[in-house]
Write a protein that holds these residues in place. Sequence first.
Motif, PDB file in Angstrom:
ATOM      1  N   SER A 108       0.746  -1.285   0.013  1.00 54.03           N
ATOM      2  CA  SER A 108       0.122   0.124   0.022  1.00 54.03           C
ATOM      3  C   SER A 108       0.958   1.028  -0.030  1.00 54.03           C
ATOM      4  CB  SER A 108      -1.013   0.011   1.355  1.00 54.03           C
ATOM      5  OG  SER A 108      -0.170   0.077   2.492  1.00 54.03           O
ATOM      6  N   ALA A 109       1.556   1.472  -1.305  1.00 53.22           N
ATOM      7  CA  ALA A 109       2.378   2.542  -1.290  1.00 53.22           C
ATOM      8  C   ALA A 109       1.738   3.658  -2.421  1.00 53.22           C
ATOM      9  CB  ALA A 109       3.737   2.373  -1.466  1.00 53.22           C
ATOM     10  N   ASN A 110       1.636   4.790  -2.307  1.00 54.62           N
ATOM     11  CA  ASN A 110       1.115   5.787  -3.058  1.00 54.62           C
ATOM     12  C   ASN A 110       2.236   6.803  -3.635  1.00 54.62           C
ATOM     13  OD1 ASN A 110      -1.389   4.738  -3.012  1.00 54.62           O
ATOM     14  ND2 ASN A 110      -1.908   5.819  -1.291  1.00 54.62           N
ATOM     15  N   ASN A 111       2.339   7.285  -4.728  1.00 52.90           N
ATOM     16  CA  ASN A 111       3.163   8.381  -5.263  1.00 52.90           C
ATOM     17  C   ASN A 111       4.421   8.076  -4.859  1.00 52.90           C
ATOM     18  OD1 ASN A 111       0.914   9.613  -6.084  1.00 52.90           O
ATOM     19  ND2 ASN A 111       0.766  10.485  -3.658  1.00 52.90           N
ATOM     20  N   ALA A 112       5.204   6.884  -5.208  1.00 53.21           N
ATOM     21  CA  ALA A 112       6.677   6.468  -5.070  1.00 53.21           C
ATOM     22  C   ALA A 112       7.471   7.286  -6.145  1.00 53.21           C
ATOM     23  CB  ALA A 112       6.736   4.990  -5.091  1.00 53.21           C
ATOM     24  N   LEU A 113       8.259   7.992  -5.903  1.00 56.38           N
ATOM     25  CA  LEU A 113       9.119   8.837  -6.631  1.00 56.38           C
ATOM     26  C   LEU A 113      10.577   8.338  -6.463  1.00 56.38           C
ATOM     27  CD1 LEU A 113       7.306  12.185  -5.941  1.00 56.38           C
ATOM     28  CD2 LEU A 113       6.754  10.660  -7.833  1.00 56.38           C
ATOM     29  N   LEU A 114      11.321   8.715  -7.725  1.00 59.46           N
ATOM     30  CA  LEU A 114      12.814   8.537  -7.604  1.00 59.46           C
ATOM     31  C   LEU A 114      13.304   9.702  -8.071  1.00 59.46           C
ATOM     32  CD1 LEU A 114      15.218   6.650  -7.441  1.00 59.46           C
ATOM     33  CD2 LEU A 114      14.776   5.851  -9.657  1.00 59.46           C
ATOM     34  N   SER A 115      14.381  10.303  -7.376  1.00 58.25           N
ATOM     35  CA  SER A 115      15.132  11.383  -7.645  1.00 58.25           C
ATOM     36  C   SER A 115      16.213  11.464  -6.890  1.00 58.25           C
ATOM     37  CB  SER A 115      14.301  12.577  -7.500  1.00 58.25           C
ATOM     38  OG  SER A 115      13.978  13.041  -6.186  1.00 58.25           O
ATOM     39  N   ASN A 116      17.580  11.757  -7.496  1.00 57.97           N
ATOM     40  CA  ASN A 116      18.827  11.905  -6.930  1.00 57.97           C
ATOM     41  C   ASN A 116      19.110  10.836  -6.046  1.00 57.97           C
ATOM     42  OD1 ASN A 116      19.461  14.374  -7.983  1.00 57.97           O
ATOM     43  ND2 ASN A 116      18.080  15.437  -6.414  1.00 57.97           N
TER      44      ASN A 116
ATOM     45  N   ILE B 127       3.317   7.693   7.132  1.00 59.25           N
ATOM     46  CA  ILE B 127       2.566   8.780   6.492  1.00 59.25           C
ATOM     47  C   ILE B 127       3.563   9.081   5.307  1.00 59.25           C
ATOM     48  CG2 ILE B 127       1.518  10.953   6.109  1.00 59.25           C
ATOM     49  CD1 ILE B 127      -0.193   8.942   7.699  1.00 59.25           C
ATOM     50  N   ARG B 128       4.727   9.167   5.581  1.00 57.31           N
ATOM     51  CA  ARG B 128       5.727   9.760   4.596  1.00 57.31           C
ATOM     52  C   ARG B 128       7.177   8.803   4.922  1.00 57.31           C
ATOM     53  NH1 ARG B 128       8.009  14.659   4.880  1.00 57.31           N
ATOM     54  NH2 ARG B 128       7.468  14.792   7.112  1.00 57.31           N
ATOM     55  N   GLY B 129       7.933   8.680   3.670  1.00 52.77           N
ATOM     56  CA  GLY B 129       9.154   8.008   3.900  1.00 52.77           C
ATOM     57  C   GLY B 129      10.104   8.295   2.519  1.00 52.77           C
ATOM     58  N   ASN B 130      11.473   7.795   2.889  1.00 54.29           N
ATOM     59  CA  ASN B 130      12.176   7.824   1.625  1.00 54.29           C
ATOM     60  C   ASN B 130      13.452   6.975   2.152  1.00 54.29           C
ATOM     61  OD1 ASN B 130      14.716   9.393   2.776  1.00 54.29           O
ATOM     62  ND2 ASN B 130      13.069  11.008   3.035  1.00 54.29           N
ATOM     63  N   ILE B 131      14.347   6.655   1.003  1.00 47.42           N
ATOM     64  CA  ILE B 131      15.254   5.512   1.349  1.00 47.42           C
ATOM     65  C   ILE B 131      16.348   6.023   0.146  1.00 47.42           C
ATOM     66  CG2 ILE B 131      14.396   3.986  -0.448  1.00 47.42           C
ATOM     67  CD1 ILE B 131      16.090   1.891   1.055  1.00 47.42           C
ATOM     68  N   ASN B 132      17.708   6.329   0.653  1.00 49.27           N
ATOM     69  CA  ASN B 132      18.668   6.749  -0.093  1.00 49.27           C
ATOM     70  C   ASN B 132      19.226   5.566  -0.655  1.00 49.27           C
ATOM     71  OD1 ASN B 132      21.346   7.458  -0.958  1.00 49.27           O
ATOM     72  ND2 ASN B 132      20.893   9.629  -0.186  1.00 49.27           N
ATOM     73  N   LEU B 133      19.288   5.154  -2.085  1.00 47.79           N
ATOM     74  CA  LEU B 133      19.987   4.123  -2.536  1.00 47.79           C
ATOM     75  C   LEU B 133      21.384   3.977  -2.328  1.00 47.79           C
ATOM     76  CD1 LEU B 133      17.673   3.404  -5.664  1.00 47.79           C
ATOM     77  CD2 LEU B 133      17.307   2.500  -3.360  1.00 47.79           C
ATOM     78  N   ARG B 134      21.980   5.160  -2.253  1.00 49.90           N
ATOM     79  CA  ARG B 134      23.583   5.155  -2.215  1.00 49.90           C
ATOM     80  C   ARG B 134      24.083   5.015  -0.890  1.00 49.90           C
ATOM     81  NH1 ARG B 134      25.560  10.669  -4.687  1.00 49.90           N
ATOM     82  NH2 ARG B 134      24.867   9.674  -6.453  1.00 49.90           N
ATOM     83  N   ASN B 135      23.593   5.614   0.179  1.00 53.01           N
ATOM     84  CA  ASN B 135      24.150   5.246   1.476  1.00 53.01           C
ATOM     85  C   ASN B 135      23.312   4.262   2.393  1.00 53.01           C
ATOM     86  OD1 ASN B 135      21.977   6.947   2.443  1.00 53.01           O
ATOM     87  ND2 ASN B 135      23.254   8.805   2.764  1.00 53.01           N
ATOM     88  N   LYS B 136      22.196   3.890   1.834  1.00 54.05           N
ATOM     89  CA  LYS B 136      21.062   2.820   2.337  1.00 54.05           C
ATOM     90  C   LYS B 136      20.488   3.391   3.639  1.00 54.05           C
ATOM     91  CE  LYS B 136      22.687   0.014  -0.773  1.00 54.05           C
ATOM     92  NZ  LYS B 136      23.700   0.841  -1.571  1.00 54.05           N
TER      93      LYS B 136
END
Length: 215
Positions: free
Chosen positions: A32-40, A65-74
């Motif tokens: 149940s994730a809405n509006n997944a975005l990928l940038s930088n 409610i909100r969240g993010n993950i940085n693929l570079r530094n995990k």
Amino acid sequence: MFKLTKFTYFCNQAYLFIGLSLITTSFNVFPSANNALLSNNTIEFKNSTYKKYEQGSEQLAIKSIRGNINLRNKAINLMDEVEGKFSLDGKTVSLRSESLSGNLLNKSIVSKEKVLFSNNNIEIISSSMEITQNQPEGVKILFMDANLGNINSKSNLRQGKANKIEFFPAKDLIFMKGNTELYQENMKIISDEIYYDLDQDTILKSLNSKIIQNK
């Protein structure tokens, strides 16, 4: 599947479900994730819920409610109404906070905001929390400016507070340090430090203690 500790398993699965969301829209992966975005190199998501099942039973559930993950530094950051339920060293725990951050490289989970943490025996409310895993002590949970309550009616321990509380789930040990107060059924203990064994329901060690009998 390689044998991992529950804490490492949690970190790996957290990275797995975010990573897979890049290449599939299957609700079995990211239910149940809405509006997944990928940038930088950062994935941002809203109103997300993740559940992991093992052998037919739920092993991990976390939402925000909100969240993010940085693929570079995990690095993972969850914000606003964060709720989680998972297993640490074989013990089921739950927590609530307004923010939760994790790093998949050093296997740490941190909240710098008010946290409500509970398991079958205790409930802790603190100004911040950090979960780490080291050898040989295993998983350690550090709470700052913490208030402790016991939800096990059979225990002599009623409540307590300290500047710092360290909890070791695998051994059911609590180390309370700094302006420590511990309330038992018929007494109040004021101390610099108190080490308490939840399983044995007894104080293992105290430093500069003063006992006040309840009237």
